[in-house]
Design an enzyme around this catalytic site. Structure first.
Site, PDB file in Angstrom:
ATOM      1  N   CYS A 422       1.139  -1.204  -0.559  1.00 44.25           N
ATOM      2  CA  CYS A 422      -0.160  -0.007  -0.161  1.00 44.25           C
ATOM      3  C   CYS A 422       0.889   0.887  -0.040  1.00 44.25           C
ATOM      4  O   CYS A 422       0.799   2.543   0.603  1.00 44.25           O
ATOM      5  CB  CYS A 422      -0.765   0.029   1.299  1.00 44.25           C
ATOM      6  SG  CYS A 422      -2.065  -1.078   0.905  1.00 44.25           S
ATOM      7  N   ASN A 423       2.209   1.037  -1.099  1.00 45.13           N
ATOM      8  CA  ASN A 423       2.943   1.611  -0.475  1.00 45.13           C
ATOM      9  C   ASN A 423       3.752   2.536  -1.675  1.00 45.13           C
ATOM     10  O   ASN A 423       4.690   2.313  -1.973  1.00 45.13           O
ATOM     11  CB  ASN A 423       4.198   2.216   0.592  1.00 45.13           C
ATOM     12  CG  ASN A 423       4.801   3.072   0.794  1.00 45.13           C
ATOM     13  OD1 ASN A 423       5.560   4.088  -0.235  1.00 45.13           O
ATOM     14  ND2 ASN A 423       4.981   3.411   1.886  1.00 45.13           N
TER      15      ASN A 423
END
Ligand SMILES: Cc1ncc(COP(=O)(O)O)c(C=O)c1O
Length: 495
Positions: A422-423
């Protein structure tokens, strides 16, 4: 009559994992551990955590697990479950939104948990409120949807923000505010303070301006300076500190640092319970938020006939519906556990192990001298946390798909995490994706089905492999990780 509840025996049959657990460490491991202890003498001071590993986390070794995904989720100690279950079984607890006997008793426990959270972070109740949310993302959404973004206002982000922070840009843009990213720069993937200062200086006096950044990147482990907080505030900005990946193994002292908003998830700190996070908000900053709606629990008064409502002041005005009240005493117990161990002891332990892990991984070379591992993030332990992000490369220098490495780790009962975590910003800089690489896919996004979109960005969704450590981690865990990696040396390329 009192009943004694017991945690159900959920352990799978002992064989064959007990055999693994009982196996004596190899000579190789014993020698490596001795060398590690000489090189990292501070590790000896964390011996109490070895005792906890043997008692509270015995299931790890009993089942032969090497758990290296603490940034994904921490593990709970067995006694946390026993304590919580005993509390549940020993009382009658009603929904706190009322004034009957059981409700009042529960309200007391909710407020006790709230006070414990503030105490844990040394946040003065005169300055901060603790708002319970479903998770860190829920805390971030509360800020995003209520922040008074407007044309002339700004949202400033770092490239290595988690998607739950990146998502704030949708609220900002919808209200006409400018969104800007400060890049992170290889090889350490830190955001430069000079670039940040330049952006902070570019602001409209009086306009709402929010800087949102992670205290620790969940991708690279980089710890951005907390000193940015007063810098930004002095320049007229409010600061949202995403502390979700930082607080499990680092002290956040809100008596020293005064960010306007802080988001956390408790399962990342001590594993149990899931489903509870918190927004710590400065009272003054909370006053500037404008909630877009109200819900049961958030209002002092609402009228259908009069077509109006009055929001409750403080935390209550932001806790939509009923909080996870039965879980909150477990949060308080989790905080007590961290305090009993000492966050500094946890920090020392994970950083010694991280230092050794990085050193060893970077030392792995194929016979032709090519490195096996590429590290994304700082190679030392300065200004970083216990999250190590890498990719594996074969002897020809070709990337080995991280999901394949993860699959092979699974076969050894090693839990690593493959992907972008999620980055996306940190991943894109780390792997060298350019705007042009992605622009074409996004330009056609609305014409494509989900499957077509995924096909169009084929090859651009690869990520990396993350090992992250927590309080129960020990030398055997990092040794197993290095030993697993060593198995890729000089393997025939899979093409
Ligand atoms: C740095 C960071 N921020 C925010 C989040 C979101 O946390 P949650 O999924 O608990 O809402 C995560 C989760 O991994 C994280 O690592």
């Amino acid at each position: 009559m009192s009943t004694t509840l017991q945690v159900p025996a959920t352990r799978p049959p002992a064989w064959p994992w007990t055999r693994l657990a009982r196996a004596r460490p190899s000579d190789g491991r014993a020698a490596a551990e001795a060398a590690f202890r000489r090189a990292w003498p501070a590790y000896a001071s964390t011996a109490p955590l070895d005792r906890l590993r043997a008692t509270e986390f015995a299931r790890l070794d009993a089942q032969g697990h090497v758990y290296l995904d603490y940034t994904g989720g921490a593990l709970y100690a067995e006694s946390q479950l026993h304590e919580h279950l005993a509390w549940l079984a020993g009382g009658v607890w009603g929904n706190p939104h009322s004034h009957n006997l059981t409700s009042l008793a529960m309200t007391e426990r909710v407020e006790s948990a709230r006070a414990a959270v503030l105490r844990h972070f040394n946040a003065s109740p005169d300055e901060y409120v603790a708002i319970f949310t479903p998770n860190a993302s829920g805390a971030l959404r509360l800020v995003g949807e209520s922040y008074p973004f407007r044309p002339g206002g700004r949202l400033l982000l770092t490239f290595d923000n988690h998607n739950s922070v990146n998502g704030l840009r949708e609220f900002a843009r919808a209200k006409g505010a400018e969104v800007t990213y400060v890049p992170v720069v290889p090889p350490e993937l830190r955001a430069g303070s000079a670039a940040l200062l330049r952006e902070l200086g570019r602001c409209e006096p009086g306009a709402p301006q929010l800087l949102a950044y992670p205290a620790q990147s969940n991708f690279t482990g980089v710890q951005h300076p907390l000193a940015w907080i007063p810098l930004a505030q002095d320049a007229g900005w409010q600061v949202l500190l995403d502390a979700a990946a930082f607080v499990p193994t680092n002290r956040l002292d809100l008596g020293v640092w005064h960010p306007d908003f802080v988001d956390i998830s408790f399962y990342k700190m001590f594993g149990y319970p899931t489903g509870i996070g918190c927004l710590l908000a400065r009272r003054a900053a909370l006053e500037t938020l404008r909630r877009p709606w109200y819900a049961g629990g958030t209002i002092a008064f609402s009228s259908v006939v009069g077509d109006g409502h009055y929001l409750s002041p403080g935390a209550a005005g932001f806790e939509d519906g009923t909080v996870n009240y039965l879980g909150l005493p477990a949060v308080e117990a989790g905080l007590r556990r961290i305090e009993a161990i000492g966050i500094e002891t946890i920090h020392t332990r994970v950083m010694c192990l991280t230092g050794w892990l990085i050193e060893q991984l970077l030392g792995l070379r194929h016979a032709n001298g090519r490195p096996l591992i590429r590290l994304y993030g700082p190679a030392g332990i300065e200004r970083r946390g216990a999250t190590v992000q890498v990719n594996f490369f074969d002897r020809d220098g070709m990337l080995i798909d991280c999901t394949e490495v993860e699959r092979q780790a699974n076969a050894r009962r090693i839990s690593l995490r493959a992907g972008c975590h999620c980055n996306p910003g940190a991943r894109e800089v780390a792997l060298g994706f350019t705007r042009a690489d992605l622009a074409e896919c996004f330009a056609r996004k609305d014409e494509l089905t989900h499957a077509q979109f995924l096909a169009a960005i084929e090859g651009k969704t690869t990520g990396a492999l993350r090992a992250s450590l927590g309080a129960p981690s020990n030398f055997a865990d990092v040794y197993a990780c290095v030993d697993f990696a060593r198995g890729f040396l000089d393997r025939k390329p899979a093409r």
